[in-house]
Write a protein that holds these residues in place. Structure first.
Motif: not given
Length: 115
Positions: A1-7, A27-30, A95-99, A109-115
């Motif tokens: 089973m492949p590891i997901s990006v999040w894992e 994903r919301e943790l700063d 945030t971890l979601g941005m990573l 890409d700050s613009r894409v990651l912030a949105g």
């Protein structure tokens, strides 16, 4: 089973930030405010992040997300009198979601990651 990006990211964050398995990561943790990554530690963390996940630096600017090292009592006093100085130390959350999203698109890409 492949590891997901999040894992894969979660494992990396736990190892590099010294977090236990009991700490719930979302994903919301700063990185700075919730995980206490600041200054040189944050700089090292982000360097390892870009290298491990082969994310291009793009428009990443450390000062946009993190404060530097050290404590300066004169700066603290300056906060009382200067809105401009307070804004200088107001940082955008990283945030971890941005990573996770940066890994998926392969570039910071700050613009894409912030949105």
């Amino acid at each position: 089973m492949p590891i997901s990006v999040w894992e894969d990211l979660e494992s990396f964050v736990r190892m590099e930030a010294g977090l236990s398995q009991r700490k719930t990561l979302t994903r919301e943790l700063d990185l700075e405010n919730d995980l206490d990554l600041t200054g040189d530690d944050a700089d090292d963390f982000m360097g390892k992040f870009f290298e491990k996940f082969e994310v291009k630096h793009g428009d990443f600017d450390f000062d946009r997300y993190f404060c530097g090292e050290g404590f300066n009592p004169f700066v603290v006093l300056g906060f009382i009198f200067s809105a401009k100085l307070r804004r200088k130390y107001d940082k955008e959350p990283l945030t971890l979601g941005m990573l996770e999203k940066a890994i998926e698109i392969g570039v910071w890409d700050s613009r894409v990651l912030a949105g």
